[in-house]
Enzyme design. Structure first.
Site, mmCIF file in Angstrom:
data_model
loop_
_atom_site.group_PDB
_atom_site.id
_atom_site.type_symbol
_atom_site.label_atom_id
_atom_site.label_comp_id
_atom_site.label_asym_id
_atom_site.label_seq_id
_atom_site.Cartn_x
_atom_site.Cartn_y
_atom_site.Cartn_z
ATOM 1 N N ASP A 1 13.055 6.464 -3.712
ATOM 2 C CA ASP A 1 12.990 5.466 -4.769
ATOM 3 C C ASP A 1 14.351 4.792 -4.874
ATOM 4 O OD1 ASP A 1 12.610 4.207 -7.532
ATOM 5 O OD2 ASP A 1 10.760 5.366 -7.373
ATOM 6 N N THR B 1 1.321 2.113 -16.462
ATOM 7 C CA THR B 1 2.687 2.357 -16.001
ATOM 8 C C THR B 1 3.533 1.169 -16.451
ATOM 9 O OG1 THR B 1 2.540 1.182 -13.888
ATOM 10 C CG2 THR B 1 1.710 3.444 -13.947
ATOM 11 N N ASN C 1 3.583 4.310 -1.431
ATOM 12 C CA ASN C 1 3.205 3.877 -2.776
ATOM 13 C C ASN C 1 4.170 2.889 -3.417
ATOM 14 O OD1 ASN C 1 2.039 4.294 -5.634
ATOM 15 N ND2 ASN C 1 4.138 5.046 -5.849
ATOM 16 N N ASP D 1 15.321 2.335 -0.321
ATOM 17 C CA ASP D 1 14.833 0.968 -0.511
ATOM 18 C C ASP D 1 13.807 0.719 0.585
ATOM 19 O OD1 ASP D 1 14.348 -1.736 -0.591
ATOM 20 O OD2 ASP D 1 16.452 -2.345 -0.630
ATOM 21 N N VAL D 2 12.530 0.580 0.211
ATOM 22 C CA VAL D 2 11.486 0.495 1.226
ATOM 23 C C VAL D 2 11.438 -0.853 1.933
ATOM 24 C CG1 VAL D 2 10.029 2.271 0.188
ATOM 25 C CG2 VAL D 2 9.715 -0.136 -0.473
ATOM 26 N N TYR E 1 1.038 -10.842 -4.558
ATOM 27 C CA TYR E 1 0.765 -9.415 -4.718
ATOM 28 C C TYR E 1 -0.623 -9.082 -4.193
ATOM 29 C CZ TYR E 1 0.107 -4.949 -7.208
ATOM 30 O OH TYR E 1 -0.151 -3.632 -7.539
ATOM 31 N N LYS F 1 -1.756 -6.612 -1.063
ATOM 32 C CA LYS F 1 -2.591 -5.430 -1.267
ATOM 33 C C LYS F 1 -3.874 -5.502 -0.436
ATOM 34 C CE LYS F 1 0.009 -3.095 -4.090
ATOM 35 N NZ LYS F 1 0.587 -1.804 -3.663
#
Length: 275
Positions: A36, A186, A85, A59-60, A151, A155
């Protein structure tokens, strides 16, 4: 203890769905490495896990960082499970307004990162004789009106990537599936909308109430709902499941509101008036 002796990686594991999933995997016997960008939250979670969770700043959007996270888990004895995720809301602009840079940044965070997570996990899992990969998609992959265009497109890409990767990696005994959350309580929504920190609790409660009213299941989704689905897909209980997804949305996408809410007019009720 379906995951006893397994080692797992969870990206975006310091909060929300990632955090709940890391805890669920530990509960079922796994050791978990979380990646994360939130070092404070990640280190705090690791510190309270009795050594079952390890944190690595990740950092993805950085290819090398993803590779290093996978290797860290592998060096401890082998990588068995990956939950790709990590994510955020991304660019909010419409298609006739979005800049190339914002588009690329959103795709890198939400789609490219998943592809690279699979890419770096697969050789390590192959050396182990197989493994399980789970990717986070969204109901926004299935239709318009759930999230911004960039987004939602990313996805949708995650769902197709999941199928393609499952086909290609089947020869290595690696299963690849996706989980498709609905509205889950969340901080992703409040962060995406730049809600001030002091107002986020009230905003999240408002979102939860709206979500509960928008779907057949009369409560908002919880991170633990997604964690349960991920734990299943990661376990041998799903040994015959690959290349597909589990929809965890409280019935949000089941059909028009009139299909489950008797107070709403439908085409059939309109026709009944003429009988």
């Amino acid at each position: 203890m379906r995951l006893q002796g397994k080692r797992a990686v969870v990206t975006g594991g310091a909060s929300g769905i990632g955090r709940a999933t890391a805890l669920r995997l530990v509960e079922e016997g796994a050791e978990v490495w979380i990646g994360d960008i939130d070092s404070d939250a990640g280190e705090e979670l690791a510190a309270t896990s009795n050594g079952r969770i390890r944190f690595q700043h990740t950092d993805v959007t950085d290819d090398a960082a993803i590779a290093a996270l996978m290797q860290a888990a592998d060096l401890a004895g082998g990588l068995d499970i990956v939950f790709n995720n990590a994510g955020a809301g991304g660019a909010r602009e419409r298609i006739d307004e979005i800049s190339a840079a914002d588009w690329d940044r959103t795709q890198a965070l939400l789609l490219r990162s998943v592809a690279l997570g699979i890419r770096h996990a697969a050789p390590l899992m192959t050396a182990r004789g197989g493994g399980a990969i789970v990717n986070t998609s969204s109901v926004s992959a299935l239709g318009s009106g759930y999230a911004p265009l960039a987004y939602s497109t990313a996805k949708a890409g995650v769902l197709h990537l999941t199928k393609m990767a499952a086909a290609e990696l089947s020869r290595h005994n690696i299963r690849v599936n996706a989980v498709v959350p609905g509205f889950i309580t969340t901080n992703i929504f409040t962060r995406h909308l730049d809600v001030p920190e002091e107002k986020r609790q009230d905003a999240n409660q408002a979102i939860a109430q709206a979500a509960a009213a928008a779907q057949p299941v009369k409560r908002a989704g919880r991170p633990e709902d997604i964690a349960a689905a991920v734990a299943y897909l990661a376990s041998d209980d799903a040994a015959f499941v690959t290349g597909t997804h589990i929809l965890v949305d409280g019935g949000l996408t089941i059909g028009t509101r009139a299909s489950w809410d008797e107070t709403q007019p439908s085409l059939f009720s309109a026709l009944e008036a003429f009988q």
